[in-house]
Design a protein around this motif. Structure first.
Motif, PDB file in Angstrom:
ATOM      1  N   ASP A 140      12.984 -10.726  11.292  1.00 22.08           N
ATOM      2  CA  ASP A 140      11.983 -11.084  10.054  1.00 22.08           C
ATOM      3  C   ASP A 140      11.563  -9.843   9.596  1.00 22.08           C
ATOM      4  OD1 ASP A 140      12.884 -13.668   9.778  1.00 22.08           O
ATOM      5  OD2 ASP A 140      11.053 -14.535  10.556  1.00 22.08           O
ATOM      6  N   LEU A 141      11.419  -9.926   8.097  1.00 19.28           N
ATOM      7  CA  LEU A 141      10.704  -8.755   7.610  1.00 19.28           C
ATOM      8  C   LEU A 141       9.271  -8.919   7.573  1.00 19.28           C
ATOM      9  CD1 LEU A 141      10.313  -6.256   6.061  1.00 19.28           C
ATOM     10  CD2 LEU A 141      10.574  -7.332   3.810  1.00 19.28           C
ATOM     11  N   LEU A 142       8.502  -8.142   8.076  1.00 20.03           N
ATOM     12  CA  LEU A 142       6.881  -8.556   8.487  1.00 20.03           C
ATOM     13  C   LEU A 142       5.951  -7.288   7.639  1.00 20.03           C
ATOM     14  CD1 LEU A 142       6.950  -9.066  12.174  1.00 20.03           C
ATOM     15  CD2 LEU A 142       7.176 -10.810  10.189  1.00 20.03           C
ATOM     16  N   ILE A 143       4.980  -7.987   7.340  1.00 19.84           N
ATOM     17  CA  ILE A 143       3.756  -6.913   6.607  1.00 19.84           C
ATOM     18  C   ILE A 143       2.678  -7.327   7.453  1.00 19.84           C
ATOM     19  CG2 ILE A 143       2.137  -6.532   4.729  1.00 19.84           C
ATOM     20  CD1 ILE A 143       4.496  -7.367   2.682  1.00 19.84           C
ATOM     21  N   GLN A 151      -7.213  -6.682   7.432  1.00 16.77           N
ATOM     22  CA  GLN A 151      -7.705  -8.176   7.158  1.00 16.77           C
ATOM     23  C   GLN A 151      -7.232  -9.040   8.209  1.00 16.77           C
ATOM     24  OE1 GLN A 151      -9.522  -9.019   4.497  1.00 16.77           O
ATOM     25  NE2 GLN A 151      -9.561  -6.354   4.006  1.00 16.77           N
ATOM     26  N   GLY A 152      -6.497  -8.584   9.278  1.00 16.08           N
ATOM     27  CA  GLY A 152      -5.840  -9.421  10.046  1.00 16.08           C
ATOM     28  C   GLY A 152      -4.896 -10.425   9.744  1.00 16.08           C
ATOM     29  N   VAL A 153      -4.037  -9.936   8.748  1.00 17.06           N
ATOM     30  CA  VAL A 153      -3.134 -10.846   8.225  1.00 17.06           C
ATOM     31  C   VAL A 153      -1.447 -10.266   8.423  1.00 17.06           C
ATOM     32  CG1 VAL A 153      -2.038 -11.762   6.062  1.00 17.06           C
ATOM     33  CG2 VAL A 153      -4.477 -11.465   6.233  1.00 17.06           C
ATOM     34  N   LEU A 154      -0.998 -11.366   8.699  1.00 21.06           N
ATOM     35  CA  LEU A 154       0.700 -11.055   9.008  1.00 21.06           C
ATOM     36  C   LEU A 154       1.395 -11.891   7.984  1.00 21.06           C
ATOM     37  CD1 LEU A 154       2.861  -9.680  10.895  1.00 21.06           C
ATOM     38  CD2 LEU A 154       2.893 -12.131  12.217  1.00 21.06           C
ATOM     39  N   ILE A 155       2.175 -11.421   7.122  1.00 17.34           N
ATOM     40  CA  ILE A 155       2.964 -11.761   5.988  1.00 17.34           C
ATOM     41  C   ILE A 155       4.361 -11.935   6.661  1.00 17.34           C
ATOM     42  CG2 ILE A 155       3.406 -12.046   3.845  1.00 17.34           C
ATOM     43  CD1 ILE A 155       0.770 -10.386   3.042  1.00 17.34           C
ATOM     44  N   VAL A 156       4.967 -12.918   6.504  1.00 17.69           N
ATOM     45  CA  VAL A 156       6.306 -13.060   7.069  1.00 17.69           C
ATOM     46  C   VAL A 156       7.240 -13.397   5.955  1.00 17.69           C
ATOM     47  CG1 VAL A 156       7.973 -14.151   8.856  1.00 17.69           C
ATOM     48  CG2 VAL A 156       5.577 -14.253   9.333  1.00 17.69           C
ATOM     49  N   ASN A 157       8.485 -12.523   5.870  1.00 18.71           N
ATOM     50  CA  ASN A 157       9.253 -12.678   4.904  1.00 18.71           C
ATOM     51  C   ASN A 157       8.962 -12.688   3.431  1.00 18.71           C
ATOM     52  OD1 ASN A 157      11.669 -12.813   6.501  1.00 18.71           O
ATOM     53  ND2 ASN A 157      11.396 -14.655   6.948  1.00 18.71           N
ATOM     54  N   SER A 198       7.379  -9.240  -5.286  1.00 16.07           N
ATOM     55  CA  SER A 198       6.051  -8.640  -5.748  1.00 16.07           C
ATOM     56  C   SER A 198       4.954  -8.369  -4.575  1.00 16.07           C
ATOM     57  CB  SER A 198       5.384  -9.701  -6.686  1.00 16.07           C
ATOM     58  OG  SER A 198       5.320 -10.988  -5.929  1.00 16.07           O
ATOM     59  N   ILE A 199       4.952  -9.179  -3.545  1.00 21.37           N
ATOM     60  CA  ILE A 199       3.998  -8.947  -2.262  1.00 21.37           C
ATOM     61  C   ILE A 199       4.433  -7.780  -1.595  1.00 21.37           C
ATOM     62  CG2 ILE A 199       3.235  -9.806  -0.135  1.00 21.37           C
ATOM     63  CD1 ILE A 199       2.025 -11.250  -2.556  1.00 21.37           C
ATOM     64  N   LEU A 200       5.604  -7.481  -1.572  1.00 19.67           N
ATOM     65  CA  LEU A 200       6.135  -6.213  -0.582  1.00 19.67           C
ATOM     66  C   LEU A 200       5.850  -5.110  -1.421  1.00 19.67           C
ATOM     67  CD1 LEU A 200       7.896  -5.156   1.786  1.00 19.67           C
ATOM     68  CD2 LEU A 200       9.972  -5.584   0.289  1.00 19.67           C
ATOM     69  N   ALA A 201       6.096  -5.119  -3.008  1.00 18.40           N
ATOM     70  CA  ALA A 201       5.711  -3.878  -3.615  1.00 18.40           C
ATOM     71  C   ALA A 201       4.391  -3.543  -3.611  1.00 18.40           C
ATOM     72  CB  ALA A 201       6.365  -4.278  -5.068  1.00 18.40           C
ATOM     73  N   GLU A 202       3.464  -4.622  -3.539  1.00 20.26           N
ATOM     74  CA  GLU A 202       1.922  -4.649  -3.632  1.00 20.26           C
ATOM     75  C   GLU A 202       1.699  -3.860  -2.244  1.00 20.26           C
ATOM     76  OE1 GLU A 202      -2.276  -7.025  -3.320  1.00 20.26           O
ATOM     77  OE2 GLU A 202      -0.153  -7.749  -4.012  1.00 20.26           O
ATOM     78  N   TYR A 203       2.106  -4.136  -1.273  1.00 22.49           N
ATOM     79  CA  TYR A 203       2.001  -3.609  -0.016  1.00 22.49           C
ATOM     80  C   TYR A 203       2.488  -2.161   0.285  1.00 22.49           C
ATOM     81  CZ  TYR A 203      -1.265  -7.270   2.045  1.00 22.49           C
ATOM     82  OH  TYR A 203      -2.359  -8.084   2.045  1.00 22.49           O
TER      83      TYR A 203
END
Length: 260
Positions: A221-224, A229-235, A239-244
């Motif tokens: 899975d692609l993860l951020i 912030q203690g955050v894990l974003i999955v897939n 727009s979120i990927l570009a921001e990060y």
């Protein structure tokens, strides 16, 4: 499907990469009664596993990365002390004799008894040291079962990888670091865990206490991971990927300035 998990940020930084899942070694082992004439051989097998685990700890201390936290040696010394403590080593031998059981089962029973004692501590830091007991017992169990460490993935140079596990010990982090993981994610742990301290020393983004990331995240899975912030974003979506990616670039630029 994209979703977000929240945990405890213990080592800053932003990482973007593909998930690599690590399975947890369970202390749920078989129980069988040994014929009396096999007891001495079972004790010898347990002693051999103890010696192999001691050698493993010694090798980890000798080959640790120069960037590893200075505390790493102290953590490994603590794990060595737990391994050699009569409450783990001698008591397990005694159980093999008194119960005529296999070494794995005796280790499981004695480990559970020790962990129960730590649960009674009022001090949160001392109570959390039960994690160290579990980690040492799991390494010893792996030696008994002939499982020498986690299965390392084939090195990939085309993508960044983020390690996802139920739990990781400081020794695990040192072993996995040469694989160039971009970040570490665990279900358990806290800001004061020894794993968190070593992750900070390695300057590797890390989020712990996610509870069920190991179950929800799929291999590759692609993860951020946002270590601030203690955050894990999955897939994440585009727009979120570009921001990060922009945030990650800004973070790296700031870190280079601080180094100078």
């Amino acid at each position: 499907m994209s979703f977000t998990l929240h945990g405890i940020a213990v080592s800053s930084g932003i990482a973007i990469g593909h998930a690599h899942l690590i399975s947890r070694t369970s202390l749920e082992v078989a129980h069988y009664v040994l014929p009396k004439q096999f007891i001495d051989a079972e004790i010898a097998r347990f002693d051999a596993a103890l010696q192999a685990t001691r050698s493993e700890f010694s090798s980890l201390r000798s080959n640790r990365p120069t960037r590893a936290a200075a505390e790493f040696d102290a953590f490994m010394e603590l794990h060595q002390m737990i391994l050699d403590d009569p409450l783990l080593s001698v008591a397990t031998r005694d159980l093999i004799v008194s119960e005529r059981c296999n070494a794995e089962w005796a280790l499981k029973v004695q480990t559970e008894a020790l962990v129960a004692q730590f649960d009674e501590f009022e001090d949160a830091y001392l109570r959390e040291r039960q994690t160290d007991v579990k980690q040492v017992a799991e390494r010893l169990l792996k030696q008994l079962l002939g499982l020498h460490g986690h299965q390392l993935p084939t090195a990939r140079h085309d993508v960044e990888m983020i390690l996802v596990a139920h739990d990781l010990s400081p020794a695990d982090l040192i072993q996995f670091k040469p694989q160039q993981y971009a970040a570490f994610v665990t279900d358990s742990g806290s800001a004061t865990s020894h794993t968190a301290i070593v992750a900070r020393g390695l300057n590797t983004p890390c989020v712990v206490g996610l509870h069920n990331a190991r179950e929800l995240v799929r291999e590759d899975d692609l993860l951020i991971l946002d270590g601030e912030q203690g955050v894990l974003i999955v897939n994440p979506d585009k727009s979120i990927l570009a921001e990060y990616k922009l945030r990650q670039s800004a973070w790296e630029l700031e870190r280079k300035k601080l180094k100078r």
